[in-house]
Design a protein around this motif. Structure first.
Motif, PDB file in Angstrom:
ATOM      1  N   ALA A  29      -2.073  50.647   6.743  1.00  0.00           N
ATOM      2  CA  ALA A  29      -0.742  50.119   6.466  1.00  0.00           C
ATOM      3  C   ALA A  29      -0.630  49.683   5.008  1.00  0.00           C
ATOM      4  N   GLY A  30       0.517  49.966   4.398  1.00  0.00           N
ATOM      5  CA  GLY A  30       0.765  49.519   3.036  1.00  0.00           C
ATOM      6  C   GLY A  30       0.211  50.404   1.947  1.00  0.00           C
TER       7      GLY A  30
ATOM      8  N   ARG B 259      11.260  48.650  12.282  1.00  0.00           N
ATOM      9  CA  ARG B 259      10.547  48.236  11.074  1.00  0.00           C
ATOM     10  C   ARG B 259      10.273  46.734  11.018  1.00  0.00           C
TER      11      ARG B 259
ATOM     12  N   SER C 120       5.745  46.177  14.337  1.00  0.00           N
ATOM     13  CA  SER C 120       4.597  46.808  13.685  1.00  0.00           C
ATOM     14  C   SER C 120       3.299  46.456  14.400  1.00  0.00           C
TER      15      SER C 120
ATOM     16  N   ARG D 186      -1.888  46.727  -1.180  1.00  0.00           N
ATOM     17  CA  ARG D 186      -1.139  47.151   0.002  1.00  0.00           C
ATOM     18  C   ARG D 186      -0.228  46.048   0.524  1.00  0.00           C
TER      19      ARG D 186
ATOM     20  N   ARG E 227       2.896  45.689  -1.630  1.00  0.00           N
ATOM     21  CA  ARG E 227       3.851  46.775  -1.392  1.00  0.00           C
ATOM     22  C   ARG E 227       4.649  46.543  -0.115  1.00  0.00           C
ATOM     23  N   ARG E 228       3.955  46.178   0.950  1.00  0.00           N
ATOM     24  CA  ARG E 228       4.638  45.955   2.220  1.00  0.00           C
ATOM     25  C   ARG E 228       5.561  44.735   2.142  1.00  0.00           C
TER      26      ARG E 228
ATOM     27  N   GLU F  68       8.690  45.699   0.335  1.00  0.00           N
ATOM     28  CA  GLU F  68       9.461  46.581   1.210  1.00  0.00           C
ATOM     29  C   GLU F  68      10.247  45.762   2.235  1.00  0.00           C
TER      30      GLU F  68
ATOM     31  N   VAL G 109       2.117  38.567   5.388  1.00  0.00           N
ATOM     32  CA  VAL G 109       2.047  40.028   5.417  1.00  0.00           C
ATOM     33  C   VAL G 109       0.598  40.486   5.290  1.00  0.00           C
TER      34      VAL G 109
ATOM     35  N   MET H 140      -1.542  42.466   8.054  1.00  0.00           N
ATOM     36  CA  MET H 140      -2.065  43.773   7.674  1.00  0.00           C
ATOM     37  C   MET H 140      -3.559  43.879   7.965  1.00  0.00           C
TER      38      MET H 140
END
Length: 222
Positions: free
Chosen positions: A10-11, A89, A94, A151, A154-155, A158, A171, A175
């Motif tokens: 992920a990410g 999302r 997730s 990562r 980035r997530r 987003e 997050v 993750m």
């Protein structure tokens, strides 16, 4: 038909990379993670405990997951005819996706849909076990990875862009938990295929990642 498999945690940027590469090459983009997210959403809406594999599998006969594509090539996923592309999302979905993806019955339920797409179209398919399980004979296999902090950032960005209230720490914690679930599960663990090309994009921006991937693809298809 040509199949390109892009796997990774992920990410790492799999979805953007796969979507962009598909557009550049004129292929169909298949986001397999969206399929598992949709099953997770279906279970949440039915108040099914996803820790109960038998209960989840028992519900699958009432679940229809389909894909369609907009004029711009973007993928939309439907749950029993309803477009749930945005709903799936959410962070809680997730984590649910990671849990349901470890259930053999769910993987079997979605396998034919994924393989049929590859049998009838040139595809770029992203996920966590595309090169090892879904398309073991893919023409090109890329395992995209990046360090944990990159990562998570980035997530986080987003999710912020989508208006989701969260923190970078939350997050990153989620993750890492998902990484553990995905890489250690007994069924189709998220690990690189033996013949995959490892692409570490910790220090690459999006365009740099795309160019690196296109170079790998060109080399493999030459």
């Amino acid at each position: 038909m040509i199949g390109i498999a892009i796997d990774g945690p992920a990410g790492a940027g799999k979805s953007y990379l796969a979507r962009t590469v598909a557009k550049r090459l004129g292929y169909i983009y298949v986001d397999t993670g969206a399929l598992y997210r949709t099953v997770a959403l279906a279970m949440a809406e039915r108040s099914v405990d996803i820790a109960d594999a038998e209960a989840v599998v028992a519900q699958l006969s009432t679940v229809s997951v389909t894909l369609d594509y907009a004029e711009d090539g973007s993928q939309h996923v439907y749950l029993n005819g309803r477009d749930v592309s945005s709903e799936i999302r959410m962070p809680e979905i997730s984590m649910g996706a990671s849990r349901v993806s470890a259930i053999p019955g769910v993987r079997s339920f979605l396998l034919d849909l994924q393989r049929n797409m590859a049998a009838t179209h040139n595809v770029v398919m992203d996920g966590r076990d595309i090169g090892t399980v879904i398309l073991p004979h893919a023409d090109v296999k890329i395992f995209l990875c990046a360090n944990e902090r990159a990562r998570a950032k980035r997530r986080y960005l987003e999710l912020c862009e989508k208006g989701v209230q969260t923190t970078l720490e939350a997050v990153e914690s989620e993750m890492l938990a998902r990484d553990r679930n995905d890489s250690t599960r007994k069924v189709a663990p998220a690990v690189p295929a033996a013949d995959a090309v490892i692409l570490d994009n910790s220090d690459l921006d999006r365009e740099g990642t795309v160019e690196a991937a296109l170079a790998i693809i060109a080399d493999k298809l030459a």
